[in-house]
Scaffold this motif. Structure first.
Motif, PDB file in Angstrom:
ATOM      1  N   PRO A   1       7.240  -8.050  -6.857  1.00  0.00           N
ATOM      2  CA  PRO A   1       6.743  -9.305  -6.265  1.00  0.00           C
ATOM      3  C   PRO A   1       7.752 -10.441  -6.213  1.00  0.00           C
ATOM      4  CG  PRO A   1       5.999  -9.141  -8.514  1.00  0.00           C
ATOM      5  CD  PRO A   1       6.742  -7.863  -8.237  1.00  0.00           C
ATOM      6  N   GLY A   2       9.011 -10.181  -6.650  1.00  0.00           N
ATOM      7  CA  GLY A   2      10.016 -11.240  -6.583  1.00  0.00           C
ATOM      8  C   GLY A   2      10.663 -11.363  -5.234  1.00  0.00           C
ATOM      9  N   GLY A   3      10.514 -10.325  -4.372  1.00  0.00           N
ATOM     10  CA  GLY A   3      11.137 -10.337  -3.055  1.00  0.00           C
ATOM     11  C   GLY A   3      10.222  -9.741  -2.006  1.00  0.00           C
ATOM     12  N   GLU A   4      10.829  -9.073  -1.006  1.00  0.00           N
ATOM     13  CA  GLU A   4      10.068  -8.540   0.122  1.00  0.00           C
ATOM     14  C   GLU A   4       9.133  -7.412  -0.320  1.00  0.00           C
ATOM     15  OE1 GLU A   4       9.898  -9.490   3.342  1.00  0.00           O
ATOM     16  OE2 GLU A   4      11.049 -11.232   2.672  1.00  0.00           O
ATOM     17  N   PRO A   5       7.892  -7.397   0.216  1.00  0.00           N
ATOM     18  CA  PRO A   5       6.924  -6.356  -0.146  1.00  0.00           C
ATOM     19  C   PRO A   5       7.143  -5.064   0.636  1.00  0.00           C
ATOM     20  CG  PRO A   5       5.894  -7.935   1.306  1.00  0.00           C
ATOM     21  CD  PRO A   5       7.284  -8.450   1.056  1.00  0.00           C
ATOM     22  N   THR A   6       8.243  -4.366   0.330  1.00  0.00           N
ATOM     23  CA  THR A   6       8.523  -3.078   0.953  1.00  0.00           C
ATOM     24  C   THR A   6       8.875  -2.065  -0.129  1.00  0.00           C
ATOM     25  OG1 THR A   6      10.851  -3.691   1.252  1.00  0.00           O
ATOM     26  CG2 THR A   6       9.360  -4.096   3.101  1.00  0.00           C
ATOM     27  N   LEU A   7       8.530  -0.804   0.109  1.00  0.00           N
ATOM     28  CA  LEU A   7       8.829   0.280  -0.817  1.00  0.00           C
ATOM     29  C   LEU A   7       9.928   1.161  -0.248  1.00  0.00           C
ATOM     30  CD1 LEU A   7       5.182   1.237  -1.821  1.00  0.00           C
ATOM     31  CD2 LEU A   7       6.960   0.509  -3.430  1.00  0.00           C
ATOM     32  N   MET A   8      10.906   1.526  -1.092  1.00  0.00           N
ATOM     33  CA  MET A   8      12.018   2.367  -0.666  1.00  0.00           C
ATOM     34  C   MET A   8      12.062   3.612  -1.543  1.00  0.00           C
ATOM     35  SD  MET A   8      14.563  -0.857  -0.331  1.00  0.00           S
ATOM     36  CE  MET A   8      13.622  -1.679  -1.618  1.00  0.00           C
ATOM     37  N   PRO A   9      12.120   4.824  -0.945  1.00  0.00           N
ATOM     38  CA  PRO A   9      12.124   6.049  -1.736  1.00  0.00           C
ATOM     39  C   PRO A   9      13.453   6.269  -2.455  1.00  0.00           C
ATOM     40  CG  PRO A   9      12.398   6.549   0.587  1.00  0.00           C
ATOM     41  CD  PRO A   9      12.127   5.081   0.499  1.00  0.00           C
ATOM     42  N   VAL A  10      13.379   6.954  -3.604  1.00  0.00           N
ATOM     43  CA  VAL A  10      14.565   7.309  -4.391  1.00  0.00           C
ATOM     44  C   VAL A  10      14.651   8.832  -4.445  1.00  0.00           C
ATOM     45  CG1 VAL A  10      15.662   7.204  -6.655  1.00  0.00           C
ATOM     46  CG2 VAL A  10      14.394   5.225  -5.793  1.00  0.00           C
ATOM     47  N   HIS A  11      15.807   9.380  -4.116  1.00  0.00           N
ATOM     48  CA  HIS A  11      15.996  10.831  -4.150  1.00  0.00           C
ATOM     49  C   HIS A  11      16.249  11.255  -5.597  1.00  0.00           C
ATOM     50  CE1 HIS A  11      17.060  14.840  -2.906  1.00  0.00           C
ATOM     51  NE2 HIS A  11      18.241  14.738  -3.490  1.00  0.00           N
ATOM     52  N   THR A  12      15.444  12.180  -6.110  1.00  0.00           N
ATOM     53  CA  THR A  12      15.540  12.603  -7.507  1.00  0.00           C
ATOM     54  C   THR A  12      15.879  14.087  -7.645  1.00  0.00           C
ATOM     55  OG1 THR A  12      13.156  13.071  -7.633  1.00  0.00           O
ATOM     56  CG2 THR A  12      13.879  10.839  -8.203  1.00  0.00           C
TER      57      THR A  12
ATOM     58  N   SER B   1       0.844  -1.186   0.000  1.00  0.00           N
ATOM     59  CA  SER B   1       0.000   0.000   0.000  1.00  0.00           C
ATOM     60  C   SER B   1       0.884   1.241   0.000  1.00  0.00           C
ATOM     61  CB  SER B   1      -0.908   0.017   1.229  1.00  0.00           C
ATOM     62  OG  SER B   1      -1.747   1.147   1.211  1.00  0.00           O
ATOM     63  N   CYS B   2       0.559   2.208  -0.864  1.00  0.00           N
ATOM     64  CA  CYS B   2       1.296   3.461  -0.972  1.00  0.00           C
ATOM     65  C   CYS B   2       0.438   4.600  -0.421  1.00  0.00           C
ATOM     66  CB  CYS B   2       1.648   3.755  -2.430  1.00  0.00           C
ATOM     67  SG  CYS B   2       2.514   2.413  -3.246  1.00  0.00           S
ATOM     68  N   PRO B   3       1.073   5.689   0.031  1.00  0.00           N
ATOM     69  CA  PRO B   3       0.295   6.806   0.573  1.00  0.00           C
ATOM     70  C   PRO B   3      -0.406   7.631  -0.498  1.00  0.00           C
ATOM     71  CG  PRO B   3       2.639   7.303   0.625  1.00  0.00           C
ATOM     72  CD  PRO B   3       2.519   5.875   0.218  1.00  0.00           C
ATOM     73  N   GLU B   4      -0.146   7.369  -1.771  1.00  0.00           N
ATOM     74  CA  GLU B   4      -0.769   8.113  -2.863  1.00  0.00           C
ATOM     75  C   GLU B   4      -0.955   7.179  -4.049  1.00  0.00           C
ATOM     76  OE1 GLU B   4       1.724  11.193  -4.373  1.00  0.00           O
ATOM     77  OE2 GLU B   4       3.481   9.905  -4.538  1.00  0.00           O
TER      78      GLU B   4
END
Length: 319
Positions: free
Chosen positions: A151-162, A121-124
């Motif tokens: 879906p190949g690994g852990e269900p976590t989201l990591m932010p990328v600085h752009t 789940s994402c905040p947006e």
């Protein structure tokens, strides 16, 4: 399908898939056509306006509508799959189809299952997805970019600085496996292992499209103002490409390591990885794809207000 008194379809083609050895074409209003015998276009049932469309390796075309339903094309008919919320983006992964929805959910439709299972789940809302190896790159409605091994690994989201390229507005396939390209307000960057590994801001406008030259380590990119360049893996010194006197309107990977690019004057060009190009056809070209199941040739999709949609075939002999 909307037609005038001559019986001509008036919707503009915006998506095309080489579907099971033939071709299916989607229009801006969510109508669909298939390429029949004699290169005639045959109407398929409508889906209505779409938010995304993808094709799986088995040839299944899936369409996300602005309704809580997915539509999959089987034998000339659309089969409905119910969703809990309208889908905003789709991605084909080795484990199955990933679906992003308006509530920020990311769900997996795997194997023969007819029921997507939400695991993230994402905040947006996620507006674009790009598969990278077994994971994903996601672009949020605010311009935030996040990566996950799911879906190949852990269900976590990591932010990328752009910050180096400004607010992100698009993500594209990378030039090498395991990478992606992220386009921002000030330039474009390579995303590798959860960080931007390289960037260029030597461009005249924001990037709106990318077509990768197969097995060449280069890509053809174009901007909102119609400028175009060829970039290499490190993004050092993009090389400007000029296609006649017209602006680039779109591009797609072509045959034999080339790119098919169409311009605002309705012409189709074949572009080589070194920037060499030639004009294949003209007459209102709005899309192009390689010939299905061959390594040569192209199909140009033409559209005009007076003549509606039609297709022509061109053959490429690239050395």
């Amino acid at each position: 399908m909307p037609v005038d008194d001559t019986g001509l379809v008036r919707s503009i083609p915006v998506a095309a898939f080489a579907h099971r050895g033939s071709l299916v074409i989607g229009t801006d209003s969510g109508e669909w056509l298939s390429l029949g015998s004699g290169d005639h276009l045959v109407a398929l049932p409508e889906t209505g306006p779409i938010s995304d469309a993808v094709e799986a390796p088995d040839g299944t075309v899936t369409v996300a509508c602005w309704e809580p339903v997915l539509k999959q094309l089987h034998n000339g008919a659309w089969i409905d799959l119910a969703l809990s919320a309208p889908a905003t983006a789709l991605a084909v992964t080795p484990r199955g189809l990933v679906i992003a929805d308006t509530g920020g959910g990311l769900s997996l439709l795997a194997g023969a299952s007819r029921v997507p299972v939400q695991e993230l789940s994402c905040p947006e809302p996620i507006m674009s997805l790009q598969a990278v190896d077994g994971g994903l790159v996601a672009l949020g409605a605010s311009g935030a970019v996040e990566v996950t091994d799911w879906p190949g690994g852990e269900p976590t989201l990591m932010p990328v600085h752009t910050g180096s390229i400004g607010r992100a507005h698009a993500i594209f396939p990378g030039l090498r496996p395991g990478t992606a390209l992220v386009a921002g307000a000030r330039g474009i960057a390579v995303l590798e292992r959860q960080r931007l590994a390289g960037a260029t801001t030597d461009l005249s406008d924001r990037i709106s499209g990318v077509a990768v030259f197969a097995n060449r380590g280069r890509a053809f990119i174009y901007a909102d103002n119609g400028d175009a360049w060829i970039i290499e893996e490190g993004l050092g010194r993009p090389s400007r490409v000029q296609l006649g006197n017209a602006e680039v309107a779109g591009a797609a990977p072509g045959a034999d390591g080339t790119v098919l690019a169409w311009t605002t004057d309705g012409a189709l060009h074949v572009v080589g990885h070194d920037g060499a190009s030639w004009r294949v056809t003209d007459g209102g070209v709005v899309l192009a794809v390689p010939e299905p199941e061959t390594a040569r040739g192209s199909i140009a999709i033409h559209w005009t207000a007076a003549g509606g949609a039609r297709v022509t075939r061109g053959h490429v002999a690239w050395n």
